[in-house]
Design an enzyme around this catalytic site. Structure first.
Site, PDB file in Angstrom:
ATOM      1  NE  ARG A   1     -33.547 -19.138 -51.982  1.00 52.93           N
ATOM      2  CZ  ARG A   1     -33.528 -18.379 -53.077  1.00 52.93           C
ATOM      3  NH1 ARG A   1     -34.215 -17.247 -53.099  1.00 52.93           N
ATOM      4  NH2 ARG A   1     -32.826 -18.728 -54.124  1.00 52.93           N
TER       5      ARG A   1
ATOM      6  CG  HIS B   1     -29.090 -19.789 -50.012  1.00 53.25           C
ATOM      7  ND1 HIS B   1     -29.377 -19.870 -51.356  1.00 53.25           N
ATOM      8  CD2 HIS B   1     -29.868 -20.734 -49.403  1.00 53.25           C
ATOM      9  CE1 HIS B   1     -30.288 -20.816 -51.555  1.00 53.25           C
ATOM     10  NE2 HIS B   1     -30.598 -21.340 -50.374  1.00 53.25           N
TER      11      HIS B   1
ATOM     12  CD1 TRP C   1     -41.873 -28.375 -49.409  1.00 48.75           C
ATOM     13  CD2 TRP C   1     -41.552 -26.167 -49.522  1.00 48.75           C
ATOM     14  NE1 TRP C   1     -40.660 -28.161 -50.030  1.00 48.75           N
ATOM     15  CE2 TRP C   1     -40.432 -26.820 -50.116  1.00 48.75           C
ATOM     16  CE3 TRP C   1     -41.549 -24.770 -49.474  1.00 48.75           C
ATOM     17  CZ2 TRP C   1     -39.343 -26.127 -50.651  1.00 48.75           C
ATOM     18  CZ3 TRP C   1     -40.472 -24.072 -50.014  1.00 48.75           C
ATOM     19  CH2 TRP C   1     -39.389 -24.750 -50.594  1.00 48.75           C
TER      20      TRP C   1
END
Length: 357
Positions: free
Chosen positions: A114, A118, A258
């Site tokens: 992540r 980002h 998820w």
């Protein structure tokens, strides 16, 4: 460009699977609900395997808690500083930082992915601004954007390696951490090259709003990714990294993993998206979906767009049926993401790191 490929053997990391529902870790590419809350720091940073003094690591983490990541006062690497860095050793040391039974699902890997995403996904091809070059994600206001909530944890975890390898740029360190995480958690080999430089001040931080909004649909997703120069196939491949990690209500406003293996890089995002029936979650938080049968797993509104949009869905079906096809498409798309806007030296080598053994 020359390709470098060499084993950096080591005992393989243990990868935790099937997490408890109460634990939390996020690697979302589709970011923040607009009412983000800042992430509460985890209680401790454990001893590492990277040859780093635990006391030093603790002190660095304390500095991070105080809002200072040791960026000021440090020599800023030039575009040529990478020549002094042994990136095989950096790879091994990042891999040694991944595993931690006391952090979330047992691995920092998802939050490293992540961070790399980002740091890179702010690129705008029309203006030539944003991207991983400069590593402006470490400065305010960009570090405080809602989409980046919780990434202070990843930066603090990697900070000792910046001390150990002072000639590596933050841009190279953060993007390499994403590559290490993808590969060591079972994903494909991702080509990576050094040569990013670091900004010294926050003047060139990107404006808020350049990263995707998880509450939006297919049109918004395309607007964000087309701005960076991606097509539908590449977008659908990149979203597969949602197999990793989970959402945190105290970061993005959303909550849950998820799938049942959030520290394994698989095609499970696609299989879960197609095979489960997703219903609106009944709670006080932002709109999201849970699987109807167990309510143990979740999807974001932007995730559901990949099932309902015909152009995206054809790739979802392809990757759900063939993990090798997913890996083959994800690897170049992820490399492209990490290199957006970077002007590499002509002789910068291309690395294809072997996973640890």
């Amino acid at each position: 460009m020359r390709t470098v490929s060499r084993s950096v053997g080591r005992t393989p990391l243990r990868v935790a699977t099937a997490p408890a529902a109460s634990r939390a870790l996020s690697v979302r590419f589709f970011c923040s609900h607009k009412q983000h809350k800042q992430h509460k720091q985890h209680k401790r940073i454990p001893t590492t395997k990277a040859g780093i003094n635990p006391g030093v690591l603790g002190a660095l983490a304390a500095g991070a808690l105080a809002g200072w990541y040791f960026y000021s006062g440090e020599p800023t690497p030039s575009r040529d500083s990478w020549r002094k860095v042994n990136f095989h050793n950096v790879y091994k040391d990042i891999a040694a930082l991944l595993e931690d039974e006391d952090y979330d699902d047992g691995s920092y890997g998802p939050v490293f992915v992540r961070l790399a995403w980002h740091a890179s996904g702010t690129y705008d091809r029309k203006t030539g601004t944003g991207g991983s070059d400069g590593a402006t994600i470490r400065f305010k206001p960009e570090s405080g954007h809602g989409a980046n909530a919780g990434l202070d944890v990843a930066r603090a975890r990697l900070e000792p390696l910046k001390k150990k390898y002072p000639h590596i740029s933050y841009g190279d360190l953060y993007t390499l951490a994403g590559v290490v995480a993808v590969q060591e958690l079972g994903g494909p080999t991702v080509r990576w090259r050094p040569g990013r430089s670091d900004e010294k001040i926050s003047a060139n931080c990107t404006p808020d709003g350049r990263l995707p909004d998880a509450a939006q649909g297919a049109n918004h997703v395309r607007d964000i990714f087309y701005r960076m120069g991606f097509n539908d196939q590449e977008i659908a491949a990149l979203i597969g990294a949602h197999a990793l990690g989970r959402c945190h209500s105290n970061r993005s406003g959303y909550e849950g993993p998820w799938n049942a293996s959030p520290t394994s890089f698989t095609n499970f995002f696609y299989t879960e998206l197609l095979e489960d029936k997703w219903v609106p979650k009944k709670w006080d938080g932002p709109a999201q979906y849970v699987d109807k049968d167990t309510k143990s797993f979740m999807m974001l509104p932007a995730d559901i767009a990949f099932k309902t949009d015909p152009q995206f869905r054809k790739y979802v079906e392809k990757y759900a049926a063939d993990q090798d096809a997913f890996f083959a498409d994800f690897a170049p798309a992820f490399t492209k993401l990490l290199e957006l806007g970077v002007k590499f030296p002509e002789d910068a080598p291309v690395y294809e790191f072997k996973t640890l053994e």
